[in-house]
Design a protein around this motif. Sequence first.
Motif, PDB file in Angstrom:
ATOM      1  N   GLN A 224     117.432  46.399  45.289  1.00  0.00           N
ATOM      2  CA  GLN A 224     117.637  47.117  44.028  1.00  0.00           C
ATOM      3  C   GLN A 224     116.662  46.644  42.950  1.00  0.00           C
ATOM      4  N   ASP A 253     117.239  50.210  48.153  1.00  0.00           N
ATOM      5  CA  ASP A 253     117.141  50.907  46.867  1.00  0.00           C
ATOM      6  C   ASP A 253     117.817  52.269  46.998  1.00  0.00           C
ATOM      7  N   VAL A 302     122.280  54.971  48.942  1.00  0.00           N
ATOM      8  CA  VAL A 302     121.506  53.743  49.103  1.00  0.00           C
ATOM      9  C   VAL A 302     120.751  53.826  50.430  1.00  0.00           C
TER      10      VAL A 302
END
Length: 321
Positions: A224, A253, A302
């Motif tokens: 992230q 991410d 994600v």
Amino acid sequence: MSAALDIFRALADPTRLRVLHLLRAMELAVGEVAQAVGQSQPRVSRHIRILAEAGLIERRKEGNWVFLRLGQGADVQSCLALFDSLSPSSTEAMWQAADLARLAAVRAERARAAEAYFAEHAEEWDAIRSLHVADVDVETAMRGLLDGAPIGHLLDIGTGTGRMIELFGPSADQVTALDRSPDMLRLARAKLPADAGDKYALLLGDFAALPLDRASVDTVLLHQVLHYAQAPELVIAQAARVLRPGGQVLIVDFAAHEREELRTRDQHARLGFSDAQIESWFAQAGLELERVETLPGQELTVQLWLGRPHGAPPIEGRICA
């Protein structure tokens, strides 16, 4: 001969021996050393200067703080081996026990500061987390992807609160955690184990210009973090530069999305990434996209992208999906 004399002169003081003993336990700020030995910071700073000039310790500036760790030279290791071969006197043992007790108070203060920070920013963190899959599911997927090869020397880029080094540090041979925020690095230090020693190095730095040598790490994590980069391809190129042959890069991410408030409110430079973008940037950096995993959430997905250097032998069980 002068180097040996400098070392023995530096060691000829009980306070400096106590400082070395403390730094064997963990990296410390100058003020934390002063707290642990129960002396004023100016006095401790003088002792630190002498130890640093002799090469016994290293200083590293991080924002307004200066952190200390043991020197990495062979002379330092020889001195530590000598210490280990000698039994401390009853007085020395008493001082060591008292210093380590005060060191425990330093660790407790780090943890308290971390808790206070999260209490203050809890609503901000929770607002983003509510949009995607639970952290435990992401971490389980990360463990699964990294299970096929040893962690080795782990580089956690943008370590933030230190969750990744808490999660993967025990399996690593060495850990380097980097962040551009001194505040975040102080939070990450609260996650270090009590027996961290010199296994963990926390560095202030920019992910677009990593302060590490070429081919010096085995596993690179970007958890992230990449969505904060104005030029993600440069960050990936830097990760590839420091990666050893046969190493691995794992990026976690968001998939491409349209939550524009994350750009304006939370300073996200990129609104997620597509598989094609990551694969292209990997290829430019000499990496091959080996596996992709998708974790759909409430409103954000994600993605996990695992890459390795071109030509590296495949690890059994890893297939790009």
